[in-house]
Write a protein that holds these residues in place. Structure first.
Motif, PDB file in Angstrom:
ATOM      1  N   ASN A  71       0.823  -1.209   0.000  1.00 59.21           N
ATOM      2  CA  ASN A  71       0.000   0.000   0.000  1.00 59.21           C
ATOM      3  C   ASN A  71       0.859   1.263   0.000  1.00 59.21           C
ATOM      4  N   ILE A  72       0.303   2.332  -0.549  1.00 59.56           N
ATOM      5  CA  ILE A  72       0.878   3.661  -0.387  1.00 59.56           C
ATOM      6  C   ILE A  72       0.029   4.374   0.658  1.00 59.56           C
TER       7      ILE A  72
ATOM      8  N   LEU B 296      -0.544   7.721   3.109  1.00 65.24           N
ATOM      9  CA  LEU B 296      -0.279   9.110   3.449  1.00 65.24           C
ATOM     10  C   LEU B 296      -0.618   9.313   4.920  1.00 65.24           C
TER      11      LEU B 296
ATOM     12  N   VAL C  64       2.278  14.396  -4.453  1.00 68.75           N
ATOM     13  CA  VAL C  64       1.879  13.143  -3.811  1.00 68.75           C
ATOM     14  C   VAL C  64       1.323  12.177  -4.858  1.00 68.75           C
ATOM     15  N   ARG C  65       0.496  12.692  -5.757  1.00 72.51           N
ATOM     16  CA  ARG C  65      -0.064  11.831  -6.801  1.00 72.51           C
ATOM     17  C   ARG C  65       1.016  11.328  -7.744  1.00 72.51           C
TER      18      ARG C  65
ATOM     19  N   CYS D 149       2.636   8.432  -6.236  1.00 69.57           N
ATOM     20  CA  CYS D 149       1.802   7.231  -6.290  1.00 69.57           C
ATOM     21  C   CYS D 149       1.800   6.578  -7.665  1.00 69.57           C
TER      22      CYS D 149
ATOM     23  N   VAL E 179      -3.379   7.976  -3.126  1.00 68.03           N
ATOM     24  CA  VAL E 179      -2.851   6.990  -2.174  1.00 68.03           C
ATOM     25  C   VAL E 179      -3.925   5.957  -1.848  1.00 68.03           C
ATOM     26  N   ASP E 180      -3.478   4.811  -1.352  1.00 65.17           N
ATOM     27  CA  ASP E 180      -4.423   3.768  -0.948  1.00 65.17           C
ATOM     28  C   ASP E 180      -5.127   4.130   0.355  1.00 65.17           C
TER      29      ASP E 180
ATOM     30  N   ALA F  66      -5.222   7.257   3.445  1.00 64.55           N
ATOM     31  CA  ALA F  66      -4.800   8.549   3.990  1.00 64.55           C
ATOM     32  C   ALA F  66      -5.203   8.579   5.459  1.00 64.55           C
TER      33      ALA F  66
ATOM     34  N   VAL G  40      -6.778  10.529  -1.734  1.00 62.45           N
ATOM     35  CA  VAL G  40      -6.940   9.086  -1.949  1.00 62.45           C
ATOM     36  C   VAL G  40      -7.373   8.778  -3.384  1.00 62.45           C
ATOM     37  N   ARG G  41      -6.968   7.613  -3.846  1.00 65.12           N
ATOM     38  CA  ARG G  41      -7.361   7.123  -5.170  1.00 65.12           C
ATOM     39  C   ARG G  41      -8.815   6.667  -5.138  1.00 65.12           C
TER      40      ARG G  41
END
Length: 345
Positions: A161-162, A164, A219-220, A223, A228-229, A231, A248-249
């Motif tokens: 996972n990514i 934040l 940040v994007r 990713c 992100v996955d 936050a 978030v995505r």
């Protein structure tokens, strides 16, 4: 004994009070270390406690000095850290093992006298023996570290996972370490560059000291997808909350663990993207599960003992009880502290 009490909102002082006596199922703890929690600061300066005067402080460790009737599993001389929430064990949530959601709980340091004192009485069931590999100073961090892993588990963190993390207070700095331990890529944001740098020292992959649109684009880019996955919002600020929602995505997860005491107003366009992306907005509260106080606490002690979770870099200052009043004043001034510990050694 000496105790630091919140006498009224904005005013704390060291007072002489009687040493408390443990009742049935309770123990008397000789306190060694107690930390100032982020929740203590608004309690001290704005919201107050459920009763005042009250001895505050709930992130602590110590040694069992005396036991009350019916206590057999915790012996005098045992080194312990203490879960501050006292569940009612009767409501529907306690019966389901969801102790953080207890409807009639007590709480050390806000609903009953806490641990900015030489001694404190707590239920024996709230005490966790400290492994030999963990110092009393380290053990005083069990509560915030347990909060961090509870919040990440609420976000269903998994390897790859990514993540934040917005807000590099004590819980944020532990969340960085947990997320790395669990195999995530970690992006952090805090308004203080010093805290961002410390987060990087503790394993964060990327860090920013701004929450501007430009930073959101960076940040994007990190990713290499739309966001992100997970936050994790820990600052308690509406700015951080909105940034996390925007970061978030699609089908990503926003976990709100920071306490804001403020309204959250989501702009229409942000809400539209969040809804159309089928994202999740998840509340996270405290750190307790079954069997009480929960795996969050036992895993924390285990990983502090193994060295996987570090506490020393998070300590900004250690003071005596007479230094607590000035320490609270410095927090109010916005000095970028991490953890201030009060030592009774």
């Amino acid at each position: 004994m000496n105790a630091f009490q919140l006498v009224r909102v904005g005013h704390g002082e060291v007072r002489k009070v009687p040493v408390p006596t443990p009742g049935p199922n309770e123990v008397l703890i000789k306190v060694h270390f107690c930390g100032i929690c982020g929740s203590d600061v608004p309690r001290y300066f704005s919201t107050g406690a459920h009763r005042m005067p009250i001895t505050i402080g709930h992130e602590f460790s110590g040694v069992v000095e005396q036991t009350g009737d019916n206590v057999s599993k915790i012996l005098v001389g045992t080194r312990v850290t203490v879960a501050p929430l006292i569940p009612c064990n009767a409501c529907e949530y306690c019966e389901r093992g969801l102790f953080s959601l207890c409807e009639n709980y007590g709480y050390v340091g806000s609903r009953q006298d806490g641990a900015f004192a030489e001694f404190v009485v707590v239920p024996a069931a709230n005490c966790l023996p400290i492994p030999d590999s963990v110092t009393l100073q380290d053990a005083a961090f069990t509560d915030p570290a347990a909060n961090a892993i509870h919040a990440l588990w609420k976000g269903r963190i998994s390897e790859g996972n990514i993540v934040l993390i917005f807000g590099m207070g004590t819980i944020g700095l532990f969340a960085v370490q947990w997320a790395k331990l669990l195999g995530a890529t970690v992006v952090v944001i805090d308004r203080f560059p010093e805290k961002v740098n410390l987060a990087k020292q503790l394993g964060a992959d990327f860090g920013f000291s701004s929450s501007s649109d430009e930073i959101l684009s960076q940040v994007r880019t990190v990713c290499s997808v739309s966001g992100v996955d997970i936050a994790l919002e820990l600052s308690g600020s509406p700015v951080g909350q909105e940034f996390c929602i925007r970061a978030v995505r699609k089908q990503g997860r926003v976990v709100i663990h920071g306490i804001s005491h403020k309204d959250l107003l989501i702009p229409e366009k942000v809400l539209d993207v969040f809804q159309r992306g089928e994202c999740e907005f998840i509340g996270s509260w405290n750190s307790f599960s079954a069997p009480f106080p929960g795996k969050e606490w036992t895993e924390t002690l285990k990983n502090i003992g193994s060295g996987h979770i570090r506490t020393e870099p998070i300590v900004s200052k250690i003071c005596g009880i007479n230094g607590l009043r000035s320490a609270f004043d410095e927090y109010r001034q916005g000095i970028p502290f991490n953890k201030v510990l009060c030592s009774f050694d």
